[in-house]
Scaffold this active site. Structure first.
Site, PDB file in Angstrom:
ATOM      1  N   GLY A   1      31.676  30.654  44.761  1.00 15.52           N
ATOM      2  CA  GLY A   1      32.942  29.931  44.645  1.00 15.52           C
ATOM      3  C   GLY A   1      32.852  28.539  45.261  1.00 15.52           C
ATOM      4  N   THR A   2      32.242  28.448  46.429  1.00 18.15           N
ATOM      5  CA  THR A   2      32.196  27.165  47.142  1.00 18.15           C
ATOM      6  C   THR A   2      31.507  26.095  46.295  1.00 18.15           C
ATOM      7  OG1 THR A   2      32.172  28.330  49.256  1.00 18.15           O
ATOM      8  CG2 THR A   2      31.417  26.043  49.282  1.00 18.15           C
TER       9      THR A   2
ATOM     10  N   ASN B   1      44.000  33.614  49.731  1.00 16.98           N
ATOM     11  CA  ASN B   1      43.136  34.677  50.245  1.00 16.98           C
ATOM     12  C   ASN B   1      43.720  35.403  51.449  1.00 16.98           C
ATOM     13  OD1 ASN B   1      42.407  31.855  50.953  1.00 16.98           O
ATOM     14  ND2 ASN B   1      41.220  32.825  52.569  1.00 16.98           N
TER      15      ASN B   1
ATOM     16  N   SER C   1      34.201  33.603  41.839  1.00 14.73           N
ATOM     17  CA  SER C   1      33.065  34.067  42.638  1.00 14.73           C
ATOM     18  C   SER C   1      32.785  35.541  42.364  1.00 14.73           C
ATOM     19  CB  SER C   1      33.417  33.863  44.115  1.00 14.73           C
ATOM     20  OG  SER C   1      32.404  34.381  44.935  1.00 14.73           O
ATOM     21  N   GLY C   2      31.508  35.887  42.194  1.00 16.92           N
ATOM     22  CA  GLY C   2      31.134  37.263  41.848  1.00 16.92           C
ATOM     23  C   GLY C   2      31.545  38.298  42.868  1.00 16.92           C
ATOM     24  N   HIS C   3      31.397  37.965  44.160  1.00 17.68           N
ATOM     25  CA  HIS C   3      31.572  39.033  45.161  1.00 17.68           C
ATOM     26  C   HIS C   3      33.018  39.388  45.453  1.00 17.68           C
ATOM     27  CE1 HIS C   3      32.365  36.719  49.046  1.00 17.68           C
ATOM     28  NE2 HIS C   3      32.015  35.728  48.234  1.00 17.68           N
TER      29      HIS C   3
ATOM     30  N   THR D   1      16.323  27.269  38.601  1.00 18.20           N
ATOM     31  CA  THR D   1      16.106  28.460  37.763  1.00 18.20           C
ATOM     32  C   THR D   1      17.250  29.446  37.968  1.00 18.20           C
ATOM     33  OG1 THR D   1      13.753  28.109  37.907  1.00 18.20           O
ATOM     34  CG2 THR D   1      14.469  30.331  37.284  1.00 18.20           C
TER      35      THR D   1
ATOM     36  N   GLN E   1      40.253  34.217  44.292  1.00 18.38           N
ATOM     37  CA  GLN E   1      40.965  35.474  44.591  1.00 18.38           C
ATOM     38  C   GLN E   1      41.757  35.997  43.401  1.00 18.38           C
ATOM     39  OE1 GLN E   1      40.561  37.360  47.152  1.00 18.38           O
ATOM     40  NE2 GLN E   1      39.538  35.983  48.586  1.00 18.38           N
TER      41      GLN E   1
ATOM     42  N   CYS F   1      35.774  33.838  56.973  1.00 13.49           N
ATOM     43  CA  CYS F   1      34.936  32.802  57.570  1.00 13.49           C
ATOM     44  C   CYS F   1      35.459  32.376  58.926  1.00 13.49           C
ATOM     45  CB  CYS F   1      34.812  31.605  56.620  1.00 13.49           C
ATOM     46  SG  CYS F   1      36.296  31.274  55.727  1.00 13.49           S
TER      47      CYS F   1
HETATM   48  N1  PLP Z   1      38.114  30.234  47.674  1.00 16.98           N
HETATM   49  C1  PLP Z   1      38.759  31.317  48.125  1.00 16.98           C
HETATM   50  C2  PLP Z   1      40.238  31.429  47.882  1.00 16.98           C
HETATM   51  C3  PLP Z   1      38.063  32.322  48.794  1.00 16.98           C
HETATM   52  O1  PLP Z   1      38.726  33.399  49.246  1.00 16.98           O
HETATM   53  C4  PLP Z   1      36.665  32.170  49.000  1.00 16.98           C
HETATM   54  C5  PLP Z   1      35.901  33.183  49.758  1.00 16.98           C
HETATM   55  O2  PLP Z   1      36.351  33.708  50.754  1.00 16.98           O
HETATM   56  C6  PLP Z   1      36.025  31.031  48.482  1.00 16.98           C
HETATM   57  C7  PLP Z   1      36.787  30.086  47.830  1.00 16.98           C
HETATM   58  C8  PLP Z   1      34.551  30.817  48.623  1.00 16.98           C
HETATM   59  O3  PLP Z   1      33.823  31.628  47.724  1.00 16.98           O
HETATM   60  P1  PLP Z   1      32.270  31.944  47.965  1.00 16.98           P
HETATM   61  O4  PLP Z   1      32.190  32.883  49.126  1.00 16.98           O
HETATM   62  O5  PLP Z   1      31.788  32.598  46.708  1.00 16.98           O
HETATM   63  O6  PLP Z   1      31.590  30.649  48.209  1.00 16.98           O
END
Ligand code: PLP
Length: 383
Positions: A73-74, A153, A201-203, A238, A181, A326
């Site tokens: 995501g970042t 989030n 984001s995948g996770h 890659t 989210q 985080c």
């Molecule tokens: N944006 C939101 C709203 C999130 O909750 C998060 C992850 O906690 C991110 C961005 C960042 O995603 P990633 O961990 O895949 O970099």
């Protein structure tokens, strides 16, 4: 991880779906070719990424060519923000909100100090709602990008992204949504919602970590962050084929189960909230007055320090969080809760439960039984 563990921290990350693990294992074992290679092994890996691109596009109502795979995501958020600035070199204003994820806020802070960018941080009300009229007046001719999260989030509160996108489009200003989210948890149809960029984001949707995607609407030619010929020049390096395969399967599962997952998770969330509110005098749910994600519950305990309660919950086998993952470990009050008008004391007395597809009613009932006695013990210890 123990079977007895009750995992209620799905906004931090999610368990990888068994279907993803199976597909990723096969990818690692059988499809190790480089998708850029012209031989059979490379072609096989390439066809895996093509399938995943179609799966992610289908989740969003996008076309596969509009999907760029990223490391998460970042990275997707950063590419959208920096790319939009590059597309509008003369424009020096960015419009965002006070409650964005640090992936957005820290980049914008950096740009504001290093590149003389003017960043407007829109406030939210006590329920975490964004005022569209304030957004409207914040978007000026000098605005390079509007960047707003779809779902928060920490509280699960939803921003009116469809309306915000229509507003930005009417003014000819680019708009990005951090849908990390939201994607896979609520219906998203980018044929109807005129966003220029969207990050996921995948996770967060039962896929693997270290992979994500940026939707780039057809015609928006933003530069890459990493230069190379992969992803049609939009993201060098890659491809992380197993991760991309896992994300694709996760997107397909999410799309197929959207309605049932949402209804089931909302039912469990309501059960948790009503059980805990009844058992914990002085507690409340932050953001309950606004439209929210089905699975997120921001519980204000009414004064007792959340970290102490979370530690006891953890020892009893329940994973939850005090705010964004985080910032876990730190004791700073959440910027999201402060923006919603909570005092620092109330913010530090907040637990976030985030539920997902694999939670059960029995787990929720166990937490409803457990938490009040943990709070009692913590209060007695503090006295
Ligand atoms: N944006 C939101 C709203 C999130 O909750 C998060 C992850 O906690 C991110 C961005 C960042 O995603 P990633 O961990 O895949 O970099």
């Amino acid at each position: 991880m123990s079977d007895a563990l009750i995992y209620l921290d799905n906004n931090a990350t999610t368990a990888v779906a068994p279907e993803c693990i199976a597909a990723m294992t096969a990818s690692l074992r059988d499809f190790y070719g480089n998708p850029s290679s012209k031989h059979a092994s490379g072609e096989a890996a390439k066809s895996q990424t093509l399938a995943a691109r179609a799966q992610v596009a289908a989740l969003l109502g996008a076309s596969p060519a509009e999907i760029v795979f990223t490391s998460g995501g970042t990275e997707a958020i950063h590419q959208a923000i920096l790319g939009a600035l590059a597309l509008a070199p003369g424009k020096r204003r960015m419009v965002t909100s006070q409650v964005e994820h640090p992936a957005t806020l820290l980049l914008l802070e950096h740009l504001a100090s290093s590149q003389d960018l003017d960043v407007v941080y829109l406030p939210v009300d006590k329920d975490g709602r964004l005022d569209l009229a304030e957004l409207d007046s914040a978007i000026t001719a000098d605005t390079a990008l509007v960047s707003l999260m779809w779902a928060n989030n920490e509280t699960g509160v939803l921003f009116p992204i469809a309306e915000a996108a229509a507003l930005a489009a009417a003014k000819g200003v680019l708009i990005h949504s951090d849908a990390v989210q939201a994607a896979g948890k609520l219906p998203i149809d980018l044929k109807q919602v005129p966003l220029d960029f969207l990050s996921l984001s995948g996770h967060k949707l039962h896929g693997p970590k270290g992979v994500g995607a940026l939707f780039v609407r057809k015609g928006r030619k933003i530069p890459p962050l990493l230069f190379g010929h992969q992803e049609r020049g939009r993201r060098g390096s890659t491809e992380n084929v197993p991760g991309i395969v896992g994300l694709g399967v996760a997107a397909e599962l999410a799309a197929a189960g959207l309605q049932t997952d949402e209804a089931q998770v909302a039912g469990l969330r309501d059960r948790l909230e009503s059980g805990l509110l009844a058992a914990l005098p002085g507690s409340s749910i932050t953001g309950a007055g606004a439209p929210r994600l089905a699975g997120t519950s921001s519980l204000n305990l009414g004064g007792i320090e959340a970290e102490i309660v979370l530690d006891k919950l953890d020892k009893a086998g329940v994973c939850a969080s005090a705010g964004a993952a985080c910032s876990a470990g730190g004791t700073e009050a959440s910027h999201v809760l402060l923006a919603m008008g909570l005092t620092a004391e109330a913010a530090l007395s907040t637990i976030r439960f985030s539920l997902g597809r694999y939670n059960t009613a029995a787990e929720i009932d166990r937490v409803i039984r457990l938490l009040p006695s943990i709070v009692q013990t913590a209060l007695a210890e503090a006295a």
